[in-house]
Scaffold this active site. Structure first.
Site, short mmCIF file in Angstrom:
data_model
loop_
_atom_site.label_atom_id
_atom_site.label_comp_id
_atom_site.label_asym_id
_atom_site.label_seq_id
_atom_site.Cartn_x
_atom_site.Cartn_y
_atom_site.Cartn_z
N LYS A 114 35.00 53.13 84.73
CA LYS A 114 33.99 53.89 85.48
C LYS A 114 32.90 52.97 86.03
O LYS A 114 32.45 53.15 87.16
CB LYS A 114 33.35 54.96 84.59
CG LYS A 114 34.25 56.15 84.36
CD LYS A 114 33.49 57.31 83.76
CE LYS A 114 34.43 58.47 83.43
NZ LYS A 114 33.77 59.54 82.70
N LYS A 196 46.21 59.70 85.77
CA LYS A 196 45.90 60.96 85.08
C LYS A 196 45.33 62.00 86.05
O LYS A 196 44.53 61.64 86.92
CB LYS A 196 44.86 60.62 83.99
CG LYS A 196 44.52 61.73 83.06
CD LYS A 196 43.31 61.36 82.21
CE LYS A 196 42.02 61.42 83.00
NZ LYS A 196 40.79 61.52 82.22
N LYS A 199 39.30 65.63 86.67
CA LYS A 199 38.28 66.46 87.31
C LYS A 199 37.62 65.69 88.44
O LYS A 199 37.32 66.24 89.48
CB LYS A 199 37.16 66.77 86.29
CG LYS A 199 37.46 67.89 85.36
CD LYS A 199 36.14 68.30 84.70
CE LYS A 199 36.30 68.57 83.25
NZ LYS A 199 35.72 67.58 82.36
P1 TYM Z 1 36.72 65.84 79.45
O1 TYM Z 1 35.66 66.79 79.85
O2 TYM Z 1 37.06 64.74 80.41
O3 TYM Z 1 38.07 66.61 79.15
C1 TYM Z 1 38.16 67.69 78.23
C2 TYM Z 1 39.48 67.62 77.49
O4 TYM Z 1 40.58 67.66 78.44
C3 TYM Z 1 41.49 66.57 78.17
N1 TYM Z 1 42.09 66.14 79.45
C4 TYM Z 1 43.41 66.01 79.66
N2 TYM Z 1 44.47 66.23 78.84
C5 TYM Z 1 45.69 66.03 79.37
N3 TYM Z 1 45.92 65.60 80.65
C6 TYM Z 1 44.90 65.37 81.48
N4 TYM Z 1 45.12 64.98 82.74
C7 TYM Z 1 43.56 65.58 81.00
N5 TYM Z 1 42.32 65.44 81.55
C8 TYM Z 1 41.43 65.79 80.59
C9 TYM Z 1 40.60 65.49 77.58
O5 TYM Z 1 41.36 64.54 76.85
C10 TYM Z 1 39.66 66.29 76.71
O6 TYM Z 1 40.25 66.57 75.46
N6 TYM Z 1 34.47 62.72 76.25
C11 TYM Z 1 35.05 64.02 76.40
C12 TYM Z 1 34.12 65.15 75.99
C13 TYM Z 1 33.50 65.04 74.62
C14 TYM Z 1 34.16 65.24 73.39
C15 TYM Z 1 33.15 65.11 72.40
C16 TYM Z 1 35.49 65.47 73.04
C17 TYM Z 1 32.19 64.83 74.35
N7 TYM Z 1 31.94 64.88 73.00
C18 TYM Z 1 33.46 65.24 71.04
C19 TYM Z 1 35.79 65.58 71.68
C20 TYM Z 1 34.79 65.47 70.71
C21 TYM Z 1 35.45 64.26 77.85
O7 TYM Z 1 34.89 63.70 78.73
O8 TYM Z 1 36.39 65.23 78.02
#
Ligand code: TYM
Length: 336
Positions: A114, A196, A199
């Site tokens: 990033k 991947k 969003k």
């Molecule tokens: P975020 O908001 O990017 O995504 C939320 C969840 O969706 C999963 N995900 C995917 N799984 C499969 N294929 C994909 N293409 C795909 N894109 C997204 C992510 O793996 C995630 O599980 N850092 C985290 C948010 C966070 C968090 C936490 C997670 C903040 N604090 C504590 C767990 C525990 C994030 O940015 O997820």
């Protein structure tokens, strides 16, 4: 106290929620919510680590809360809350910053990716995994259900927990475990099955299916999906067949069938065109009831606010005593 496992996970309210989020995370959260004690967090403080339009972030936070409920999360079985509503999260981040070596953060692959794409990098982006470690550790979390891209962040939370425990000679923090689904953990972009589905690229035409896309749009996105020049419909590790593999993986998670059942479903398919249409149909059928529930929930904003207020109270009841104890252990004087 319940002896059920504690689950914590989070999602950022920035950008449009994709099929990747649903298959890699939300579906599993909802399917297994009965077995565990669950905390699901809309991590708005994490969203601030890249520039946001304030009005958009506010709207996206409410949309995401409604979508999570529409995907099946039940307020009776889960604590659903907004991260910034519970001050312990920002506090935990600061306290953990003071015991986390800088080198650990500079090595994180998401930070490197990033930050390479940005002209000026803000401190929050580097510190992102410490805030995430705080989220997880505050709730004595056993399991963190996430997609594959979050594996390294959960590893870091484990390292921070272990290093804190050994520094203060305690078992204060539970050392959490990432729980990553066997299929659906890495849904790839339809336009480029080597990267991947994300969003942040969801605005690129043909890249992602968004949970609120209408059926025509979903069909169009699948029809445009990149495949190879062959015609074999089977699971494969061959990078050439990544597109077909991705489509079959999406179908597999939604139908909950085995690889051989999935392959035999397509034994009579007339080429990739047929494959794309049938996968699109399964996705449309899965998303239709979610979209209907979403619109119902959004029509009662008072109820949504109430659910988030109750969630914040429940989350604070767990995390505020934890942060107080953490402060005490680290030598801070608590107010009388
Ligand atoms: P975020 O908001 O990017 O995504 C939320 C969840 O969706 C999963 N995900 C995917 N799984 C499969 N294929 C994909 N293409 C795909 N894109 C997204 C992510 O793996 C995630 O599980 N850092 C985290 C948010 C966070 C968090 C936490 C997670 C903040 N604090 C504590 C767990 C525990 C994030 O940015 O997820």
């Amino acid at each position: 106290m319940s002896n059920k496992k504690r689950v914590f996970s989070g999602v950022q309210p920035s950008g449009a929620v994709t099929l990747g989020n649903y298959l890699g995370a939300f579906k599993g959260w909802a399917d297994r919510q009965h077995e565990k004690v669950n905390f699901f967090c809309l991590v708005d403080l994490h969203s601030l680590t890249v520039p946001q339009e304030p009005a958009e972030l506010r709207a996206n936070t409410r949309t995401l809360a409604a979508l999570l409920l529409a995907c099946g999360l039940s307020p009776d079985k889960c604590t659903l809350f907004v991260q910034s509503h519970v001050v312990a999260h920002a506090e935990a981040c600061w306290l953990l910053n003071c015991v986390t070596p800088l080198g650990w953060l500079q090595r994180m692959t998401q930070y490197k990716d990033k930050s390479a794409k940005q002209e000026s990098v803000f401190t929050g982006l580097l510190d992102y995994p410490v805030l995430m470690a705080g989220d997880i550790l505050l709730y004595d979390t056993d399991e963190v259900p996430v997609g594959d891209d979050q594996r390294q962040h959960v590893e870091l939370a484990r390292d921070i927990a272990q290093s804190f425990n050994s520094r203060y000679e305690t078992e204060f923090f539970v050392v959490p475990q990432a729980v990553i689904p066997e299929v659906g953990a890495r849904v790839m972009g339809l336009d480029d099955p080597t990267s991947k589905m994300s969003k942040s690229s969801a605005h690129i035409r043909g890249h992602a299916v968004k949970l609120l896309d209408d059926p025509k749009e979903i069909l169009r996105s699948f029809k445009r999906a990149k495949t190879d020049s062959g015609n074999e419909i089977r699971f494969s590790d061959d990078p050439e067949k990544a597109g077909v593999n991705n489509l079959l993986g999406i179908y597999k998670v939604l139908t909950e069938k085995s690889n051989s059942e999935v392959e035999s479903d397509f034994a009579d398919a007339r080429g990739y065109g047929d494959l794309k249409t049938r996968v699109a149909e399964v996705v449309i059928a899965a998303l239709e009831p979610i979209q209907a529930r979403y619109h119902e929930i959004m029509s009662d904003p008072g109820e949504l606010d109430r659910i988030l207020a109750v969630g914040a109270q429940q989350a604070a009841a767990v995390s505020m005593p934890k942060i107080e104890e953490m402060k005490r252990m680290m030598g801070l004087v608590l107010p009388k």
